[in-house]
Design an enzyme around this catalytic site. Structure first.
Site, PDB file in Angstrom:
ATOM      1  N   ASN A  68      39.377  31.617  42.442  1.00  0.00           N
ATOM      2  CA  ASN A  68      38.047  31.077  42.126  1.00  0.00           C
ATOM      3  C   ASN A  68      38.158  30.300  40.817  1.00  0.00           C
ATOM      4  O   ASN A  68      38.309  30.891  39.757  1.00  0.00           O
ATOM      5  CB  ASN A  68      37.066  32.254  41.987  1.00  0.00           C
ATOM      6  N   TRP A  69      38.091  28.985  40.912  1.00  0.00           N
ATOM      7  CA  TRP A  69      38.276  28.161  39.715  1.00  0.00           C
ATOM      8  C   TRP A  69      37.032  28.073  38.846  1.00  0.00           C
ATOM      9  O   TRP A  69      37.052  27.418  37.804  1.00  0.00           O
ATOM     10  CB  TRP A  69      38.738  26.748  40.119  1.00  0.00           C
ATOM     11  N   LYS A  70      35.942  28.646  39.321  1.00  0.00           N
ATOM     12  CA  LYS A  70      34.677  28.614  38.548  1.00  0.00           C
ATOM     13  C   LYS A  70      34.372  27.178  38.145  1.00  0.00           C
ATOM     14  O   LYS A  70      34.631  26.246  38.906  1.00  0.00           O
ATOM     15  CB  LYS A  70      34.767  29.551  37.347  1.00  0.00           C
ATOM     16  N   HIS A 102      28.738  35.999  43.882  1.00  0.00           N
ATOM     17  CA  HIS A 102      29.581  36.282  42.716  1.00  0.00           C
ATOM     18  C   HIS A 102      28.699  36.817  41.575  1.00  0.00           C
ATOM     19  O   HIS A 102      27.553  36.392  41.422  1.00  0.00           O
ATOM     20  CB  HIS A 102      30.302  34.994  42.275  1.00  0.00           C
ATOM     21  N   GLU A 147      28.615  36.213  38.553  1.00  0.00           N
ATOM     22  CA  GLU A 147      28.089  35.183  37.642  1.00  0.00           C
ATOM     23  C   GLU A 147      26.866  34.508  38.254  1.00  0.00           C
ATOM     24  O   GLU A 147      25.933  34.134  37.546  1.00  0.00           O
ATOM     25  CB  GLU A 147      29.203  34.172  37.301  1.00  0.00           C
ATOM     26  N   GLU A 156      34.281  43.475  42.947  1.00  0.00           N
ATOM     27  CA  GLU A 156      34.534  42.934  41.613  1.00  0.00           C
ATOM     28  C   GLU A 156      33.674  43.670  40.587  1.00  0.00           C
ATOM     29  O   GLU A 156      32.513  43.300  40.376  1.00  0.00           O
ATOM     30  CB  GLU A 156      34.176  41.442  41.584  1.00  0.00           C
ATOM     31  N   GLY A 214      36.837  38.557  33.869  1.00  0.00           N
ATOM     32  CA  GLY A 214      37.043  37.694  32.714  1.00  0.00           C
ATOM     33  C   GLY A 214      37.161  38.439  31.398  1.00  0.00           C
ATOM     34  O   GLY A 214      37.111  37.844  30.326  1.00  0.00           O
ATOM     35  N   SER A 253      40.140  40.404  36.454  1.00  0.00           N
ATOM     36  CA  SER A 253      41.304  40.325  35.576  1.00  0.00           C
ATOM     37  C   SER A 253      42.625  40.587  36.302  1.00  0.00           C
ATOM     38  O   SER A 253      43.534  41.202  35.742  1.00  0.00           O
ATOM     39  CB  SER A 253      41.141  41.262  34.367  1.00  0.00           C
ATOM     40  N   GLY A 300      40.151  34.954  39.237  1.00  0.00           N
ATOM     41  CA  GLY A 300      39.460  33.914  38.480  1.00  0.00           C
ATOM     42  C   GLY A 300      40.405  33.229  37.514  1.00  0.00           C
ATOM     43  O   GLY A 300      41.153  32.312  37.870  1.00  0.00           O
ATOM     44  N   GLY A 301      40.393  33.680  36.268  1.00  0.00           N
ATOM     45  CA  GLY A 301      41.139  33.029  35.197  1.00  0.00           C
ATOM     46  C   GLY A 301      42.595  32.716  35.520  1.00  0.00           C
ATOM     47  O   GLY A 301      43.095  31.634  35.191  1.00  0.00           O
TER      48      GLY A 301
HETATM   49  C1  PEP Z   1      36.281  36.100  39.449  1.00  0.00           C
HETATM   50  O1  PEP Z   1      35.797  35.110  38.923  1.00  0.00           O
HETATM   51  O2  PEP Z   1      35.986  36.375  40.617  1.00  0.00           O
HETATM   52  C2  PEP Z   1      37.205  36.928  38.667  1.00  0.00           C
HETATM   53  C3  PEP Z   1      37.632  38.043  39.200  1.00  0.00           C
HETATM   54  O3  PEP Z   1      37.547  36.459  37.432  1.00  0.00           O
HETATM   55  P1  PEP Z   1      38.787  36.992  36.503  1.00  0.00           P
HETATM   56  O4  PEP Z   1      39.980  37.095  37.404  1.00  0.00           O
HETATM   57  O5  PEP Z   1      38.935  35.938  35.459  1.00  0.00           O
HETATM   58  O6  PEP Z   1      38.382  38.321  35.970  1.00  0.00           O
END
Ligand code: PEP
Length: 256
Positions: free
Chosen positions: A9-11, A95, A97, A167, A173, A213, A234-235
């Site tokens: 997920n590039w957000k 998600h 966010e 999640e 994040g 993470s 994500g990151g």
């Molecule tokens: C996400 O955005 O779904 C996520 C899990 O982010 P991260 O891996 O950065 O915690």
């Protein structure tokens, strides 16, 4: 046996140009990998160009959100048929966010989910508790509510094809990854509810993936758990090397 599923997920990272450059490099790095479903979710603007760059590859494209109406006076919204026509095969829904910053609820998750399925998009539905909810021992109740309301009206066949991303909000994040034991507890609980509400076949086939993470150095431990079927990253997914390492390790650790 469920095939490992790893989505990035590039957000709100990467311009169209940067997204296409990633896609071209990434497809050649992962081209020989089999036995794992690989997905990238660019920002809306880049979905079409990234889908073009990944055509006939082993990497599918997801959008990061979807609106439930097909078209109309909904400024800023993007519908499921539009996403499908742009070349995406999947879509992330609910998600944390979106829930925290954009007013997403379990009810709107459900509307988006039904619209995605009607357009033949594969949904990746996100659930997970906040730190406050975990500390108040409400994790499993929160998951029950999110799964029950979010998946309302789906058939057992639709559940079998679904991806649910567990999640924990406190792990997204933050660099704080859930322990493998915490992840397995939540995943096994979700699967037991799916079994109760939709039957054994649906529960056995539905992918429940972990997000929060995930990095190259923690994916193997998570994937060793029986109910962890992959990851939503994500990151660590915006870097070709890092993300391809996660993809490779997810597969190897599931086999061992
Ligand atoms: C996400 O955005 O779904 C996520 C899990 O982010 P991260 O891996 O950065 O915690």
């Amino acid at each position: 046996m469920r095939t490992p599923f790893v989505a990035g997920n590039w957000k709100m990272y990467k311009t169209v140009h940067a997204a296409v450059a990633f896609a071209k490099e990434f497809r050649s790095v992962v081209k020989d990998i089999t036995g794992v479903e690989i997905v990238v979710a660019p920002p809306f603007l880049a979905v079409h160009a990234v889908a073009d760059a990944l055509r006939n590859s082993n990497v599918a494209v997801a959008a990061q959100d979807v609106y439930w109406e097909k078209e109309g006076t909904f400024t800023g919204a993007v519908s499921a048929p539009m996403i499908k026509e742009a070349g995406a095969e999947l879509v992330i829904i609910g998600h944390s966010e979106r829930r925290r910053l954009f007013g997403e609820t379990d009810q709107t998750v459900n509307r988006r989910l039904l619209a995605a399925l009607a357009a033949n998009l594969g949904p990746i539905v996100c659930v997970g508790e906040t730190l406050e909810e975990r500390e108040a021992n409400r994790t499993l109740d929160v998951l029950d509510r999110q799964v029950k309301v979010g998946l309302d009206g789906l058939t057992a066949e639709q559940i079998a094809d679904l991806v649910i991303a567990y999640e924990p909000v406190w792990a997204i994040g933050t660099g704080k990854v859930a322990t493998a034991v915490q992840a397995e507890e939540a995943h096994a609980h979700i699967r037991s509810r799916l079994r109760q509400w939709f039957g054994a076949n649906a529960a056995d086939h539905c992918h429940v993936v972990y997000g929060g993470s995930v990095k190259p150095d923690n994916i193997a431990e998570l994937m060793r758990e029986p109910d962890v079927d992959g990851a939503l990253v994500g990151g660590a997914s915006v870097d070709v090397r890092g993300f391809s390492d996660i993809v490779i390790r997810s597969q190897v650790s599931k086999r061992s």
